[in-house]
Write a protein that holds these residues in place. Structure first.
Motif, short mmCIF file in Angstrom:
data_model
loop_
_atom_site.label_atom_id
_atom_site.label_comp_id
_atom_site.label_asym_id
_atom_site.label_seq_id
_atom_site.Cartn_x
_atom_site.Cartn_y
_atom_site.Cartn_z
N SER A 87 0.83 -1.21 0.00
CA SER A 87 0.00 0.00 0.00
C SER A 87 0.86 1.25 0.00
CB SER A 87 -0.93 0.02 1.21
OG SER A 87 -1.87 -1.01 1.12
N ARG A 88 1.89 1.28 0.84
CA ARG A 88 2.79 2.44 0.88
C ARG A 88 3.53 2.60 -0.44
NH1 ARG A 88 5.86 2.87 6.71
NH2 ARG A 88 3.99 3.18 7.96
N LEU A 89 3.99 1.48 -1.00
CA LEU A 89 4.71 1.52 -2.27
C LEU A 89 3.81 2.05 -3.38
CD1 LEU A 89 7.30 0.74 -3.86
CD2 LEU A 89 6.27 -1.52 -4.18
N ASP A 90 2.59 1.56 -3.45
CA ASP A 90 1.66 1.98 -4.48
C ASP A 90 1.30 3.45 -4.30
OD1 ASP A 90 0.29 1.15 -6.83
OD2 ASP A 90 -1.59 1.11 -5.72
N GLU A 91 1.07 3.86 -3.06
CA GLU A 91 0.76 5.26 -2.77
C GLU A 91 1.91 6.16 -3.21
OE1 GLU A 91 0.77 7.23 1.38
OE2 GLU A 91 -1.31 6.62 1.01
N ARG A 92 3.13 5.73 -2.93
CA ARG A 92 4.31 6.51 -3.31
C ARG A 92 4.45 6.59 -4.82
NH1 ARG A 92 10.05 5.39 -3.62
NH2 ARG A 92 11.08 7.40 -3.58
N LEU A 93 4.23 5.47 -5.50
CA LEU A 93 4.33 5.45 -6.96
C LEU A 93 3.30 6.39 -7.58
CD1 LEU A 93 5.56 4.17 -9.52
CD2 LEU A 93 3.83 2.39 -9.33
N ILE A 94 2.07 6.32 -7.12
CA ILE A 94 1.01 7.20 -7.62
C ILE A 94 1.36 8.65 -7.32
CG2 ILE A 94 -1.40 7.90 -7.25
CD1 ILE A 94 -1.95 4.82 -6.87
N ILE A 101 4.36 10.05 -6.93
CA ILE A 101 5.45 10.53 -7.78
C ILE A 101 4.97 10.73 -9.22
CG2 ILE A 101 7.64 9.81 -8.84
CD1 ILE A 101 8.47 8.79 -6.06
N GLN A 102 4.09 9.87 -9.69
CA GLN A 102 3.64 9.97 -11.08
C GLN A 102 2.58 11.05 -11.31
OE1 GLN A 102 2.51 5.90 -12.04
NE2 GLN A 102 4.40 5.66 -13.21
N PHE A 103 1.71 11.27 -10.33
CA PHE A 103 0.55 12.10 -10.59
C PHE A 103 0.40 13.34 -9.71
CE2 PHE A 103 -0.67 7.71 -11.79
CZ PHE A 103 -0.78 7.91 -13.15
N LYS A 104 1.22 13.50 -8.69
CA LYS A 104 1.06 14.65 -7.80
C LYS A 104 2.19 15.64 -8.00
CE LYS A 104 -1.71 12.25 -4.48
NZ LYS A 104 -2.09 12.04 -3.14
N SER A 105 1.90 16.88 -7.73
CA SER A 105 2.92 17.93 -7.83
C SER A 105 3.91 17.77 -6.68
CB SER A 105 2.26 19.30 -7.76
OG SER A 105 1.75 19.53 -6.45
N ALA A 106 5.03 18.45 -6.79
CA ALA A 106 6.04 18.43 -5.73
C ALA A 106 5.44 18.90 -4.42
CB ALA A 106 7.24 19.29 -6.14
N LYS A 107 4.63 19.95 -4.48
CA LYS A 107 4.00 20.48 -3.26
C LYS A 107 3.05 19.46 -2.65
CE LYS A 107 2.75 24.84 -3.16
NZ LYS A 107 1.97 26.11 -3.32
#
Length: 186
Positions: free
Chosen positions: A131-138, A140-146
């Protein structure tokens, strides 16, 4: 808290299982910058942090890319290597002096055989990791730096307070300059 308490939160342990775990969990101290697992070595231990901080990183073009950061009460390992029994792609390192409990892969397999109820623990730990890995992947791919920084700030504020900025930036998939700008905006 210790590893036995952490496991007990996930499943009911019989007195025999607790006694067995007490005999098969090792505890040790780790100095700042001490390497627990080198790249291309098979990871043979699951770690529980009683105190301190661990990180995992890959080396790419002589640059360290942070994969995860673990703090007190976290379970950590090189999951790919630990599960597949293949050499690790990552380095696991203490970035603060730490007190760690560990249990070996072979002892975990023995525990599953002796105490089948503990297989549930393995599944729940892997589900949390996934879950943490998937959340992190999503993220990094879809959220802004902020948004990535804000999510880490909201979910793991201790990491923000204690980890070096370069490590946080690498973990969030941004440069240190971008991290400084984002922190200034928030």
């Amino acid at each position: 808290m210790g590893l036995i308490s952490k496991i007990s939160q996930l499943t009911d342990l019989s007195p025999k299982a607790i006694e067995w775990l007490e005999k098969n969990i090792d505890q040790f101290s780790c100095k700042k910058n001490e390497i627990l697992l080198h790249e291309r070595k098979i990871c043979n231990h699951l770690y529980y942090l009683q105190s301190g901080m661990l990180t995992s990183h890959y080396l790419m073009d002589a640059k360290e890319i942070c994969n995860w950061i673990a703090i007190e009460d976290d379970i950590a390992t090189s999951y790919y290597s630990f599960i597949s029994r293949n050499p690790s792609y990552e380095v696991v390192e203490c970035i603060e002096a730490a007190i760690i409990q560990s249990i070996s892969y072979s002892k975990i397999q023995e525990m599953y055989t002796l105490f089948p109820e503990t297989e549930r623990v393995g599944r729940l730990i892997l589900e949390e990791y996934y879950s943490r890995l998937d959340e992190r992947l999503i993220s990094i791919q879809f959220k802004s730096a902020k948004e990535r920084y804000r999510l880490l700030f909201e979910t793991r504020p201790e990491i923000i307070k204690r980890a070096p900025l370069g490590l946080i930036a690498s973990y969030l998939g941004m440069t240190q300059e971008t991290l400084s700008r984002v922190r200034g905006e928030i």
